[in-house]
Design a protein around this motif. Structure first.
Motif, PDB file in Angstrom:
ATOM      1  N   GLU A   8     -11.232  60.052  28.531  1.00 53.25           N
ATOM      2  CA  GLU A   8     -10.700  58.754  28.098  1.00 53.25           C
ATOM      3  C   GLU A   8      -9.185  58.777  27.899  1.00 53.25           C
ATOM      4  O   GLU A   8      -8.585  57.742  27.629  1.00 53.25           O
ATOM      5  CB  GLU A   8     -11.385  58.318  26.804  1.00 53.25           C
ATOM      6  CG  GLU A   8     -12.844  57.993  26.999  1.00 53.25           C
ATOM      7  CD  GLU A   8     -13.518  57.525  25.724  1.00 53.25           C
ATOM      8  OE1 GLU A   8     -12.811  57.284  24.723  1.00 53.25           O
ATOM      9  OE2 GLU A   8     -14.750  57.414  25.730  1.00 53.25           O
ATOM     10  N   LEU A   9      -8.588  59.949  28.002  1.00 51.90           N
ATOM     11  CA  LEU A   9      -7.142  60.077  27.832  1.00 51.90           C
ATOM     12  C   LEU A   9      -6.461  60.047  29.194  1.00 51.90           C
ATOM     13  O   LEU A   9      -7.029  60.468  30.193  1.00 51.90           O
ATOM     14  CB  LEU A   9      -6.811  61.378  27.099  1.00 51.90           C
ATOM     15  CG  LEU A   9      -7.398  61.500  25.697  1.00 51.90           C
ATOM     16  CD1 LEU A   9      -7.160  62.894  25.141  1.00 51.90           C
ATOM     17  CD2 LEU A   9      -6.830  60.430  24.776  1.00 51.90           C
ATOM     18  N   GLU A  10      -5.215  59.592  29.205  1.00 51.06           N
ATOM     19  CA  GLU A  10      -4.480  59.420  30.457  1.00 51.06           C
ATOM     20  C   GLU A  10      -3.477  60.533  30.700  1.00 51.06           C
ATOM     21  O   GLU A  10      -2.903  61.094  29.765  1.00 51.06           O
ATOM     22  CB  GLU A  10      -3.709  58.100  30.420  1.00 51.06           C
ATOM     23  CG  GLU A  10      -4.566  56.882  30.250  1.00 51.06           C
ATOM     24  CD  GLU A  10      -3.724  55.635  29.982  1.00 51.06           C
ATOM     25  OE1 GLU A  10      -2.594  55.759  29.452  1.00 51.06           O
ATOM     26  OE2 GLU A  10      -4.205  54.546  30.309  1.00 51.06           O
ATOM     27  N   THR A  11      -3.257  60.789  31.968  1.00 50.38           N
ATOM     28  CA  THR A  11      -2.153  61.620  32.438  1.00 50.38           C
ATOM     29  C   THR A  11      -1.410  60.803  33.487  1.00 50.38           C
ATOM     30  O   THR A  11      -1.806  59.677  33.798  1.00 50.38           O
ATOM     31  CB  THR A  11      -2.651  62.936  33.084  1.00 50.38           C
ATOM     32  OG1 THR A  11      -3.331  62.622  34.304  1.00 50.38           O
ATOM     33  CG2 THR A  11      -3.564  63.720  32.154  1.00 50.38           C
ATOM     34  N   LEU A  12      -0.388  61.377  34.051  1.00 52.37           N
ATOM     35  CA  LEU A  12       0.355  60.691  35.110  1.00 52.37           C
ATOM     36  C   LEU A  12      -0.560  60.306  36.265  1.00 52.37           C
ATOM     37  O   LEU A  12      -0.433  59.221  36.821  1.00 52.37           O
ATOM     38  CB  LEU A  12       1.488  61.596  35.617  1.00 52.37           C
ATOM     39  CG  LEU A  12       2.271  61.102  36.827  1.00 52.37           C
ATOM     40  CD1 LEU A  12       3.082  59.864  36.452  1.00 52.37           C
ATOM     41  CD2 LEU A  12       3.180  62.192  37.353  1.00 52.37           C
ATOM     42  N   SER A  13      -1.502  61.179  36.620  1.00 57.65           N
ATOM     43  CA  SER A  13      -2.303  60.946  37.818  1.00 57.65           C
ATOM     44  C   SER A  13      -3.738  60.477  37.563  1.00 57.65           C
ATOM     45  O   SER A  13      -4.511  60.392  38.498  1.00 57.65           O
ATOM     46  CB  SER A  13      -2.330  62.220  38.671  1.00 57.65           C
ATOM     47  OG  SER A  13      -2.922  63.273  37.944  1.00 57.65           O
ATOM     48  N   THR A  53      -1.341  59.394  26.920  1.00 53.80           N
ATOM     49  CA  THR A  53      -2.224  59.558  25.761  1.00 53.80           C
ATOM     50  C   THR A  53      -2.744  60.985  25.625  1.00 53.80           C
ATOM     51  O   THR A  53      -3.032  61.434  24.518  1.00 53.80           O
ATOM     52  CB  THR A  53      -3.403  58.569  25.807  1.00 53.80           C
ATOM     53  OG1 THR A  53      -4.107  58.712  27.032  1.00 53.80           O
ATOM     54  CG2 THR A  53      -2.914  57.132  25.631  1.00 53.80           C
ATOM     55  N   SER A  54      -2.836  61.720  26.707  1.00 52.53           N
ATOM     56  CA  SER A  54      -3.297  63.110  26.646  1.00 52.53           C
ATOM     57  C   SER A  54      -2.367  63.991  25.815  1.00 52.53           C
ATOM     58  O   SER A  54      -2.779  65.043  25.329  1.00 52.53           O
ATOM     59  CB  SER A  54      -3.452  63.680  28.051  1.00 52.53           C
ATOM     60  OG  SER A  54      -2.241  63.559  28.768  1.00 52.53           O
ATOM     61  N   ALA A  55      -1.126  63.565  25.611  1.00 49.03           N
ATOM     62  CA  ALA A  55      -0.176  64.351  24.805  1.00 49.03           C
ATOM     63  C   ALA A  55      -0.711  64.553  23.388  1.00 49.03           C
ATOM     64  O   ALA A  55      -0.487  65.604  22.785  1.00 49.03           O
ATOM     65  CB  ALA A  55       1.184  63.670  24.772  1.00 49.03           C
ATOM     66  N   GLN A  92      -0.540  53.252  23.414  1.00 48.65           N
ATOM     67  CA  GLN A  92      -1.294  53.488  22.192  1.00 48.65           C
ATOM     68  C   GLN A  92      -2.577  54.245  22.477  1.00 48.65           C
ATOM     69  O   GLN A  92      -3.077  54.246  23.600  1.00 48.65           O
ATOM     70  CB  GLN A  92      -1.643  52.161  21.511  1.00 48.65           C
ATOM     71  CG  GLN A  92      -0.450  51.381  21.051  1.00 48.65           C
ATOM     72  CD  GLN A  92      -0.849  50.097  20.344  1.00 48.65           C
ATOM     73  OE1 GLN A  92      -1.919  49.554  20.557  1.00 48.65           O
ATOM     74  NE2 GLN A  92       0.044  49.616  19.494  1.00 48.65           N
ATOM     75  N   LEU A  93      -3.103  54.849  21.425  1.00 46.58           N
ATOM     76  CA  LEU A  93      -4.409  55.463  21.481  1.00 46.58           C
ATOM     77  C   LEU A  93      -5.132  55.106  20.190  1.00 46.58           C
ATOM     78  O   LEU A  93      -4.507  54.662  19.222  1.00 46.58           O
ATOM     79  CB  LEU A  93      -4.313  56.979  21.661  1.00 46.58           C
ATOM     80  CG  LEU A  93      -3.406  57.749  20.712  1.00 46.58           C
ATOM     81  CD1 LEU A  93      -4.226  58.600  19.779  1.00 46.58           C
ATOM     82  CD2 LEU A  93      -2.504  58.624  21.543  1.00 46.58           C
ATOM     83  N   MET A  94      -6.436  55.247  20.198  1.00 48.41           N
ATOM     84  CA  MET A  94      -7.231  54.897  19.025  1.00 48.41           C
ATOM     85  C   MET A  94      -7.456  56.146  18.177  1.00 48.41           C
ATOM     86  O   MET A  94      -7.924  57.161  18.679  1.00 48.41           O
ATOM     87  CB  MET A  94      -8.573  54.300  19.448  1.00 48.41           C
ATOM     88  CG  MET A  94      -8.444  52.984  20.188  1.00 48.41           C
ATOM     89  SD  MET A  94      -7.618  51.683  19.235  1.00 48.41           S
ATOM     90  CE  MET A  94      -8.910  51.255  18.095  1.00 48.41           C
TER      91      MET A  94
END
Length: 184
Positions: A8-13, A53-55, A92-94
């Motif tokens: 559910e977390l994002e990265t660049l790709s 968000t993965s950070a 944002q993230l939850m």
């Protein structure tokens, strides 16, 4: 610490499901594996200063390692530094059912861990110390405690360690001064 669903977390790709194995190499791999993992994470988790968000999950994982082992690899320190100086660009993230800015979450986690970071820094040398000092220099903008850690390291260091501590203390003080002027 939060329990993250990497999918559910994002990265660049895309989603961050591929990040945990890279993160394990950053923390426990050989020097070359750590360097490669750092470059991979730097391209996906924080890219040219933009935080994904993965950070947040990367910060939590590295901080957990620091808490449990008392030390982390030089490239883990450098990754913390890169994330600390990144910008969430409104992303944002939850967390606990509430939206939180990525940048605020990451910075907040690092600031709350300053006592542990300060203890870990005492035993560092070489690249590990230099990269941890970079992190403390950036955090000095937001925390007098980061500045105090650097002041302590200046008072007890010599050679290249002293030079790193002194340089980053100057950065921290300047960033704190600029922040105060901007708020005043």
């Amino acid at each position: 610490m939060n329990v993250w669903d990497w999918r559910e977390l994002e990265t660049l790709s895309g989603d961050a499901s591929g990040i945990p194995p890279i993160l394990q190499k950053l923390l426990r791999g050989t020097y070359e594996q750590r360097a490669v993992a750092f470059r991979a994470l730097g391209g996906e988790v924080v890219n040219q200063g933009d935080l994904y968000t993965s950070a947040a999950a990367v910060i939590d994982t590295i901080v957990d390692e620091l808490r449990s082992a008392g030390c982390i690899s030089e490239y883990a320190w450098l990754m913390l530094h890169e994330i600390a100086r990144g910008f969430g660009c409104g992303g944002q993230l939850m967390v606990g059912g509430h939206p939180v800015e990525i940048e605020d979450y990451c910075r907040g986690r690092l600031l709350e861990e300053l006592p542990i970071i300060g203890r870990a820094v005492r035993d560092l040398s070489g690249e590990g110390f230099a990269y941890a000092a970079f992190l403390l220099g950036d955090l000095g903008e937001h925390s007098k405690q980061a500045i105090a850690i650097l002041e302590h390291e200046v008072s007890r260091s010599a050679g290249s360690r002293l030079e790193s501590a002194r340089d980053q203390l100057e950065v921290a003080i300047e960033l704190a001064r600029e922040r105060e002027l901007g708020e005043g």
